[in-house]
Scaffold this motif. Structure first.
Motif: not given
Length: 274
Positions: A21, A39, A44
């Motif tokens: 991510d 995300r 993230a």
């Protein structure tokens, strides 16, 4: 007897999923590459800004590759330098250069913080921004031309080192203790996302990697490449601190400005010392 269900794929460990991510966040926000950001939360953002130098490695590799292709096609060092300098601008949609120009206009206005931030949000570029862009790009092209003229290895290495140094400046600008100037925008999304110790560790890795890259042309160049990264982030830090004092924190434009400042300082440093 019933047929057993097919085996399912093993689940992705949480740490690996978080790292993925973060990489998506980094490449999706810092380049035009077709990477879908899945995300946008704080985790993230932390991973993305930590991984920003990895983006620089890819961008710098592309810049070096185009410069080398220009040399192989018969172009001189100057044209190869222009090609290498153009790649980061294209791969970032010119956002870092735009941030540099807007930050220069804001700092050069001499206005109070809120007025300066309002100037930076305007779509046009003022005289301070134009002059800053002009001299920054001239410095980058001149430095790369000198290094490509010395050897193709030095020119290509400089393109990579400067791109990594630029994104390292983003990691350091997103460290804890550097607040956002506005409650909205990309600056607020990533401000203070990276723990200070993690940012320092990333910086150490980048300096070591630059030394390894410079070692391709000898031990002296290894030391010079490492020092170039140190000097680059030092120059970016000076701009960052001045911007925080003037604006009350960082913005997306300030992030772009520190990236371009770091890249330019790295290239100039690589030219010094013969």
């Amino acid at each position: 007897m019933s047929t057993p269900p097919p085996p399912s794929s093993p689940p992705v460990p949480p740490s690996a999923a978080s790292a993925l991510d973060g990489l998506r966040f980094a490449f999706g926000t810092l380049t035009v590459l077709p990477v879908r950001v899945t995300r946008w939360d704080r985790s993230a953002a932390r991973g993305g800004m930590t991984a920003a130098p990895a983006v620089g490695l890819i961008v710098g590799g592309c810049a070096a590759g185009l410069g080398l292709l220009a040399l192989l096609a018969g172009a001189g060092p100057l044209l190869a330098a222009v090609a290498s300098a153009a790649v980061p601008a294209v791969l970032t949609r010119g956002l870092h250069l735009d941030g540099l120009a807007d930050t220069a206009d804001g700092l050069g206005s001499g206005r109070p913080a809120q007025d300066a931030l309002r100037i930076m949000k305007q779509s046009d570029i003022g005289p301070f921004g134009v002059l800053t862009l002009l001299f920054t790009l001239l410095a980058q092209v001149a430095a790369l031309a000198q290094l490509y003229g010395a050897s193709w290895t030095r020119g290509a290495t400089a393109a990579v080192v400067s791109a990594v140094a630029a994104r390292l400046a983003l990691t350091l600008a997103a460290r804890a203790g550097v607040p956002a100037a506005r409650p909205e925008g990309l600056g607020s999304a990533v401000a203070e996302a990276v723990p200070a110790r993690r940012a320092a560790a990333v910086a150490a890795v980048c300096v070591a990697a630059a030394a390894a890259g410079g070692a391709l042309t000898g031990p002296y160049d290894a030391v010079r490449a490492a020092l170039a990264v140190v000097l680059a982030v030092a120059a970016a830090e000076l701009l960052l601190r001045h911007s925080v004092r003037r604006f009350g924190g960082v913005t997306g434009d300030v992030f772009g400005a520190v990236a371009e400042t770091s890249a330019t300082a790295a290239l100039i440093a690589l030219c010094l010392g013969g």
